[in-house]
Design a protein around this motif. Structure first.
Motif, short mmCIF file in Angstrom:
data_model
loop_
_atom_site.label_atom_id
_atom_site.label_comp_id
_atom_site.label_asym_id
_atom_site.label_seq_id
_atom_site.Cartn_x
_atom_site.Cartn_y
_atom_site.Cartn_z
N ASP B 131 0.96 -1.19 -0.03
CA ASP B 131 0.04 -0.01 0.10
C ASP B 131 0.84 1.27 0.24
N ASN B 135 1.05 4.13 -2.59
CA ASN B 135 1.04 5.39 -2.55
C ASN B 135 2.07 6.47 -2.96
N LEU B 136 3.12 5.93 -2.72
CA LEU B 136 4.42 6.68 -2.88
C LEU B 136 4.31 6.94 -4.71
N PHE B 139 1.95 9.50 -5.40
CA PHE B 139 2.31 10.89 -5.15
C PHE B 139 3.26 11.29 -6.24
N ALA B 140 4.12 10.51 -6.65
CA ALA B 140 5.15 10.69 -7.65
C ALA B 140 4.54 11.03 -9.03
N ILE B 142 1.50 12.15 -9.55
CA ILE B 142 0.52 13.68 -9.43
C ILE B 142 1.57 14.75 -9.40
N ARG B 200 -5.53 6.80 -6.62
CA ARG B 200 -6.01 7.15 -5.27
C ARG B 200 -7.36 7.33 -4.91
#
Lengths: 308, 321
Positions: B131, B135-136, B139-140, B142, B200
């Motif tokens: 997870d 998630n990382l 973020f990358a 986006i 997300r």
């Protein structure tokens, strides 16, 4: 938890609780540290310039594409200018644009959100339909048109049009006038829930005007979503600025920004790939830090939104 | 179904009309006007000729009348000529439209096809290393500047490895299969830009759904984890996801503009960008409106998908909403 919370102010948790929650979020803390470091480096640009004995704007065609050494830490670009110091000066511009445009967008969005949420009715419907409309539009082509407009035709005084900083004012303005939608939606939603609370009713009963109620009673209670959305939008503003500057429509050279430093990079990918790597990597890291920080602030300010 | 369609079409017409007016004014504020450009490019023309040309083309009229004339032409099928290409704008725009729709279609399909499994994996293992990794990655995705991602792809896959072309579309007679290699990098760039956001939302929607009572009921009556997650969970999580995808079409088109420009892909985004920079006013104007129409149709299709995915929502309910 739910038995206690409605009595305390849910929207504004105790400051100490807020710091405790934020401190536990390692990604957010690391991001805050990165942002402090990037900002400090950018502010210290003239210091590094003096320390290394470099002139960041001077074109030196005898020293193109220099490899990194003790004077030019990241080498030089196609005009023989130092890449490291230009990155620092570019950072000043990109961070400034990000901050000011995000705050501008937050002010517009907050006003619209407060108005729509408090007054409700047809005004609310109209404002929110407009917001939805703006969100769903292809914004980049519109921004390109706005960035290409001849400012003297809209009556902007020549002293501003011809100044070196004209492109900066313009980009802050155009990003702010299209970037308010997220804040507006969040503030409207928060206003809808706050306006039915007892203290708002009490203020209304005492005969306070609607402006007073919105600014003194509702606004302080919807600060959390504003802070979170503004932090997150600084990241997206920096991205947008870099795209426009890269396309030649944002910050105009010789003023450096992280985006316009990449403008020539595409033709130079075979000759000097490093020129394409550094500014992009700095944008990437900075924007990611703003996003992680915004996410962390959201969790710390609003425990209900915690990642489960 | 029919009143729903009528309402949507009416709504789209209003948005398009407002857009056309705003864009018409904005384009009029761009540096240089068409007559000045004509005079500059032809030394035989005197300023007096310029005035006469302005009258001939109706450019001396007030803004309202010029807009009305232009809109009248549009409604009667006269979309105007492109200054740079010297051809009717639709002749230039329509082939480009096909290329852009292909790019947008392939990218959104790829993004949805990857985002849903990733979101489900992350949502069924909250706070696990998998997870966190997903998630990382989100973020990358986006945070990465899309034009820079394109640049990195070009450097790595085209320059260093030499596997794929750095841009362009190939020869016209290359055929659909031959064009594939020219599509890989643009589609990949555009996919990553939207994939992160979708993942997300897919994760958040799945987590929300998996907490519902009917999931516990499904497990309690002996349904396996796989069928619970996909049959009962995903089907419901798709609904909020569809809304997000519908709202995202505008930024998808913005991404296409960047991608097309970076890879020299002959689509509408690049055409609009080039025509704005090249003072090709008619082309820019109609191109922007066509882009808006494409985005509105995208929104509309996503709304239709919503009604298909959710058996509780009939078109009659959509009308009431």
């Amino acid at each position: 938890m739910s038995a206690v919370e409605p009595i305390i102010d849910i929207v504004r948790p105790e400051p100490s609780l807020f710091w405790q929650r934020l401190r536990r979020n390692r990604a957010a803390i690391a991001s805050a540290a990165i942002l402090v470091a990037v900002t400090a480096l950018a502010l210290l640009a003239p210091f590094f310039e003096a320390l290394l004995g470099i002139d960041a704007v001077r074109v030196d065609l005898f020293n193109q594409y220099a490899t990194p050494d003790f004077t030019h830490w990241l080498g030089t670009d196609e005009a023989g200018r130092d890449v490291f110091v230009r990155l620092l000066y570019g950072g000043r511009i990109s961070l400034l644009v990000g901050l000011v445009a995000a705050i501008g967008a937050a002010v517009i969005g907050t006003s619209i959100g407060l108005f729509a949420g408090y007054h409700g009715g047809r005004l609310d419907t109209l404002l929110m339909r407009t917001t939805d409309g703006v969100i769903s539009l292809p914004l980049l082509p519109l921004l390109i048109v706005l960035a290409a407009i001849d400012l003297s035709k809209v009556g902007v005084p020549d002293s501003i049009v011809n100044s070196e900083m004209a492109s900066l004012y313009r980009i802050v303005f155009i990003i702010a006038i299209v970037g308010w939608t997220t804040v507006a939606r969040l503030v409207r939603a928060a206003t809808l829930s706050v306006r039915t609370r007892e203290f708002v009713r009490a203020a209304e009963a005492m005969g306070s005007g609607s402006t007073t109620i919105m600014l003194r009673h509702i606004l302080p209670n919807v600060v959390s979503p504003i802070i979170v959305a503004t932090t997150l939008s600084i990241g997206s503003v920096i991205l947008l600025e870099s795209v426009l500057s890269f396309l030649g429509l944002g910050i105009q050279p010789p003023v450096p920004s992280w985006g316009n430093m990449l403008t020539n990079a595409q033709e130079l990918v075979t000759r000097a790939p490093a020129l394409a790597v550094w500014p992009g990597a700095v944008i990437f890291v900075t924007v990611m830090a703003f996003n992680f920080l915004g996410d962390g602030l959201q969790d710390a300010l609003d425990p209900r939104s915690m990642r489960r | 179904m029919l009143p729903f369609l009528t309402r949507r079409i009416a709504g789209m017409t209003i948005v398009l009309t407002v857009m056309s007016f705003v864009v018409f004014i904005l384009i009029g504020l761009m540096p240089g006007d068409p007559i000045d450009i004509m005079i500059a490019s032809n030394p035989d023309l005197t300023p007096a000729d310029g005035e006469r040309l302005k009258r001939l083309h109706g450019l001396d009229l007030p803004l309202w009348e010029r807009y009305a004339n232009w809109l009248g032409g549009l409604v009667s099928g006269d979309f105007g000529f492109s200054r740079a290409y010297n051809r009717p704008v639709l002749d230039i725009l329509l082939p480009r439209l096909g290329n852009t729709v292909m790019l947008l279609g392939l990218s959104s399909l790829a993004a949805i096809a990857i985002a849903i499994p990733l979101g489900v994996i992350a949502a069924t293992r909250p706070q696990s290393p998998v997870d966190s990794a997903i998630n990382l990655f989100c973020f990358a995705g986006i945070s990465v500047p899309p034009f820079w991602l394109a640049l990195v792809f070009i450097m790595f896959f085209a320059v260093t490895l030499g596997w794929l072309p750095a841009g362009g579309m190939g020869a016209p007679d290359i055929g659909l299969f031959g064009r594939l290699e020219f599509l890989v990098l643009p589609v990949a760039t555009l996919t990553i830009a939207s994939l992160a956001g979708y993942t997300r939302f897919a994760r958040a929607a799945m987590i929300e759904v998996l907490r519902q009572d009917y999931i516990r009921t499904a497990r309690a009556k002996g349904l396996g984890p796989g069928r619970t997650v996909f049959g009962h969970g995903l089907r419901n999580a798709m609904l909020p996801l569809t809304t997000i995808i519908a709202l995202d079409f505008g930024s998808l088109f913005s991404g296409a503009l960047i991608t097309e420009t970076m890879f020299g892909y002959l689509g509408m985004g690049k055409l609009i960008y080039d025509s704005i920079l090249g003072n090709d006013f008619n082309l820019a104007l109609v191109g922007l409106l066509l882009a808006t129409l494409v985005v509105l149709i995208g929104n509309f299709l996503a709304d239709m998908a919503y009604a298909v995915l959710d058996p509780r929502i009939s078109f009659r309910a959509l009308e009431a909403a």
